[in-house]
Design a protein around this motif. Structure first.
Motif, PDB file in Angstrom:
ATOM      1  N   LEU A  75       0.879  -1.283  -0.082  1.00 41.05           N
ATOM      2  CA  LEU A  75      -0.149  -0.324  -0.189  1.00 41.05           C
ATOM      3  C   LEU A  75       1.272   1.092  -0.399  1.00 41.05           C
ATOM      4  O   LEU A  75       1.703   1.426   0.642  1.00 41.05           O
ATOM      5  CB  LEU A  75      -0.987   0.277   1.401  1.00 41.05           C
ATOM      6  CG  LEU A  75      -2.050  -1.598   1.593  1.00 41.05           C
ATOM      7  CD1 LEU A  75      -2.633  -1.668   3.079  1.00 41.05           C
ATOM      8  CD2 LEU A  75      -2.721  -0.600   0.836  1.00 41.05           C
ATOM      9  N   ILE A  76       0.316   2.197  -0.977  1.00 43.74           N
ATOM     10  CA  ILE A  76       1.524   3.499  -1.259  1.00 43.74           C
ATOM     11  C   ILE A  76       0.539   4.159   0.322  1.00 43.74           C
ATOM     12  O   ILE A  76       2.401   5.016   0.846  1.00 43.74           O
ATOM     13  CB  ILE A  76       1.071   4.188  -2.197  1.00 43.74           C
ATOM     14  CG1 ILE A  76       1.581   2.935  -3.416  1.00 43.74           C
ATOM     15  CG2 ILE A  76       2.018   5.471  -3.127  1.00 43.74           C
ATOM     16  CD1 ILE A  76       0.698   3.271  -4.847  1.00 43.74           C
ATOM     17  N   ASP A  77      -0.103   4.950   0.131  1.00 43.11           N
ATOM     18  CA  ASP A  77      -0.044   5.958   1.403  1.00 43.11           C
ATOM     19  C   ASP A  77      -1.405   5.615   2.450  1.00 43.11           C
ATOM     20  O   ASP A  77      -1.900   6.037   2.301  1.00 43.11           O
ATOM     21  CB  ASP A  77      -0.502   7.373   0.304  1.00 43.11           C
ATOM     22  CG  ASP A  77      -0.636   8.122   1.824  1.00 43.11           C
ATOM     23  OD1 ASP A  77      -0.707   8.502   2.996  1.00 43.11           O
ATOM     24  OD2 ASP A  77      -1.268   9.519   1.060  1.00 43.11           O
ATOM     25  N   CYS A  96      -1.765   2.853  11.697  1.00 43.22           N
ATOM     26  CA  CYS A  96      -2.052   3.909  10.673  1.00 43.22           C
ATOM     27  C   CYS A  96      -2.317   5.262  11.681  1.00 43.22           C
ATOM     28  O   CYS A  96      -3.243   4.944  12.753  1.00 43.22           O
ATOM     29  CB  CYS A  96      -3.344   4.049   9.948  1.00 43.22           C
ATOM     30  SG  CYS A  96      -2.724   2.476   8.974  1.00 43.22           S
ATOM     31  N   PRO A  97      -1.689   6.639  11.562  1.00 44.76           N
ATOM     32  CA  PRO A  97      -1.380   6.860  10.389  1.00 44.76           C
ATOM     33  C   PRO A  97       0.619   6.280  10.349  1.00 44.76           C
ATOM     34  O   PRO A  97       1.004   6.700  11.561  1.00 44.76           O
ATOM     35  CB  PRO A  97      -1.456   8.302   9.232  1.00 44.76           C
ATOM     36  CG  PRO A  97      -1.918   8.733  10.977  1.00 44.76           C
ATOM     37  CD  PRO A  97      -2.190   7.378  12.072  1.00 44.76           C
ATOM     38  N   VAL A  98       0.896   6.151   9.104  1.00 47.10           N
ATOM     39  CA  VAL A  98       2.208   5.582   8.989  1.00 47.10           C
ATOM     40  C   VAL A  98       3.156   7.088   8.584  1.00 47.10           C
ATOM     41  O   VAL A  98       2.401   8.071   8.299  1.00 47.10           O
ATOM     42  CB  VAL A  98       2.767   4.443   8.187  1.00 47.10           C
ATOM     43  CG1 VAL A  98       1.842   3.414   8.206  1.00 47.10           C
ATOM     44  CG2 VAL A  98       2.103   4.990   6.768  1.00 47.10           C
ATOM     45  N   ASP A 110       7.984   8.114   4.990  1.00 48.61           N
ATOM     46  CA  ASP A 110       8.172   6.315   4.582  1.00 48.61           C
ATOM     47  C   ASP A 110       6.914   6.932   3.201  1.00 48.61           C
ATOM     48  O   ASP A 110       7.233   6.126   2.628  1.00 48.61           O
ATOM     49  CB  ASP A 110       7.143   5.471   5.595  1.00 48.61           C
ATOM     50  CG  ASP A 110       7.993   5.472   6.332  1.00 48.61           C
ATOM     51  OD1 ASP A 110       9.021   6.052   6.885  1.00 48.61           O
ATOM     52  OD2 ASP A 110       8.275   3.914   6.951  1.00 48.61           O
ATOM     53  N   VAL A 111       5.728   7.225   3.101  1.00 43.93           N
ATOM     54  CA  VAL A 111       5.405   7.492   2.021  1.00 43.93           C
ATOM     55  C   VAL A 111       6.093   8.333   1.554  1.00 43.93           C
ATOM     56  O   VAL A 111       5.641   7.652   0.096  1.00 43.93           O
ATOM     57  CB  VAL A 111       4.004   7.987   2.340  1.00 43.93           C
ATOM     58  CG1 VAL A 111       2.479   8.551   1.101  1.00 43.93           C
ATOM     59  CG2 VAL A 111       2.640   7.610   3.388  1.00 43.93           C
TER      60      VAL A 111
END
Length: 524
Positions: A215-217, A408-410, A414-415
């Motif tokens: 997963l990207i974002d 989450c949120p990460v 990182d995103v």
């Protein structure tokens, strides 16, 4: 074996079931069964791989191949299937000593989708077939599903060895259904022709598995969330056959598969206002809860088959919305529809967005599948090894929901780094078929964002597999979705990588599948 012995075996066979002239030829041919089938059936023949593993030979296998017990062999189970009718003509099991194969032959064999006879032709290998025996067997549950035949019905088996330079190269068992060939003659004078799909009044759908690279974002700071990257796979697959019926019934597969199929079929029928039923047969199913997208593909295959059966003309995205799939990742829906390497753009996020929180697809059933932003053909020369440990952690249901809530949120950094990797290395690597560039990005994202979370929650065998497969020569290795499937991508030594996977499994064991990317979606 002498001709007289073979004739004696055929006479014994005829005591259990009539043997048509064509069936006799198929049982006794010393040439390519695939080529013969294409001539007789009038359609191209495809190889559908059901299992492929590097294992150690037991005593019987060693005796058949003239090797030592414990030597490494490639174990492969395939169906030879008509590309147009989707009918299974032959079920075959083969054992091949790895140290008797050249590297190119070995890679083609383990690529899982090439008939053995054609590999031999490709490398101009002089071989002969030694038939060991011909016999009748009874259909067990799996063979009954394979040939759509009653349980305990009579099937024919022939076992033979392909010999090259005076050594057994491959030992093969081929299983046929005699009912399929009753009255069929090579001359074209057909006494009881093979039924066409229209005459069968059934719909068959084959749906592919997929890798979910990440997963990207999962930060959401820019008003978007999710986004995914994935690869469609040739194997394993899900196969569904549907016929009209008064009631809704399912045969084949596990109780969980039954539940998923019934749920998907009911949702499509109810959404369309159809009062009719359907008799659904699960022909093939992939491992459940392993990170290969089995739930999505099973639901979409069922929905698509029911849609076509009742001429509903539903799009894949509409079916996904009806059956409640794709609410977090659009990779599974796009793999079903188009195949290839896929990047989706996620969903709008916030008080006025499609999503208001961080949730998996199972808890996002009212959210439409994400839009595909990029689709590229996955290079055919790149081989993919799947290592599925028995000891891995299966994440589902409330546990999955809690993980999204708790992690989450990460971090936004990182995103940003994930996006940088995708744009500057992953997409160009695919487009330019530069495996090194692509692999660097895959390896990098294993320690970033939500993928870092997924890996950290797995059994220690998973990070060990990622490490060992890279050390064995894989260009990259990573965890698919929540796992426990670990994938490795290479154009190098498949045998070394599969052996490393088997050794890393340890006593708990696991399954190794060698496959490649699939640049088309489901087959109807």
């Amino acid at each position: 074996m002498s001709a007289s012995n073979l004739l004696s075996m055929l006479k014994e066979l005829e005591q259990s079931s009539p043997v048509s002239p064509l069936q006799k030829i198929l049982l006794l041919t010393d040439g390519s069964v695939t080529n013969l089938l294409e001539v007789v059936a009038g359609e191209p023949i495809e190889v559908h791989t059901l299992a492929q593993q590097v294992v150690r030979a037991d005593r019987d296998e060693a005796a058949d191949l003239g090797i030592e017990a414990g030597d490494l062999i490639n174990f492969r189970v395939v169906d030879l299937v008509g590309s147009e009718s989707t009918r299974t003509y032959v079920h075959a099991i083969s054992h091949t000593p790895l140290d008797r194969l050249g590297p190119e032959f070995r890679d083609d064999l383990m690529a899982a989708d090439i008939p053995i006879g054609r590999i031999l032709q490709r490398y101009h290998m002089e071989t002969r077939r030694e038939i060991r025996d011909i016999r009748s067997i009874r259909a067990d549950r799996n063979l009954s599903r394979t040939f759509d035949a009653p349980a305990e019905s009579v099937l024919f088996s022939r076992r033979y060895c392909i010999v090259h330079e005076q050594q057994p190269l491959i030992f093969i068992e081929e299983i046929f259904s005699p009912a399929l060939w009753e009255g069929v003659w090579i001359s074209g004078q057909v006494g009881a022709a093979l039924p066409t799909p229209a005459e069968e009044q059934s719909i068959r759908v084959e749906a592919p598995s997929r890798l979910h690279l990440g997963l990207i974002d999962m930060h959401g700071g820019l008003g978007r969330v999710d986004g995914g990257i994935g690869i469609t796979l040739m194997n394993p697959c899900t196969g569904i056959e549907v016929k009209r019926g008064e009631d809704l019934t399912v045969t084949g597969g596990t109780p969980e598969v039954h539940r998923r199929v019934l749920e998907a079929a009911r949702k499509v029928l109810n959404a369309a206002g159809i009062r009719g039923g359907a008799a659904i047969t699960v022909k093939r199913s992939m491992p459940q809860h392993t990170g290969l997208g089995s739930g999505t593909q099973l639901a979409l295959a069922t929905g698509a088959a029911v849609s076509r059966l009742y001429n509903l003309n539903l799009s894949v995205r509409r079916i996904a919305a009806i059956v409640g799939r794709g609410g977090t990742s659009g990779i599974g829906t796009a793999a079903f529809g188009h195949g290839g390497f896929i990047l989706d753009g996620g969903h709008s996020f916030g008080p006025h967005g499609e999503k208001h929180g961080f949730q998996p697809s199972s808890a996002s059933t009212a959210v439409t599948p994400a839009t595909v932003c990029a689709r590229l053909s996955f290079p055919e020369a790149w081989k993919i090894v799947l290592a599925i440990p028995n000891k891995g952690t299966n994440v589902e249901g409330a546990q999955e929901v809690n993980i999204f809530r708790d992690y989450c949120p990460v971090p936004i950094e990182d995103v940003r780094q994930i996006c940088h990797e995708i744009m500057t290395r992953m997409l160009p690597g695919i487009a330019e078929e530069d495996l090194g560039l692509f692999a660097d990005s895959v390896n990098a994202i294993q320690t970033l964002g939500f993928k870092k979370v997924e890996t950290s929650l797995q059994d220690p065998v998973v990070p060990a597999l990622i490490r060992e497969l890279r050390q064995a020569g894989a260009a990259c290795a990573g965890l698919s979705s929540f796992g426990p499937t670990v994938y490795a991508i290479t154009y190098g030594d498949l045998a070394g990588i599969t052996h490393a996977a088997t050794e890393t499994f340890g006593e708990q064991g696991g399954e190794v599948i060698v496959t490649r990317g699939r640049n088309h979606g489901a087959v109807y």
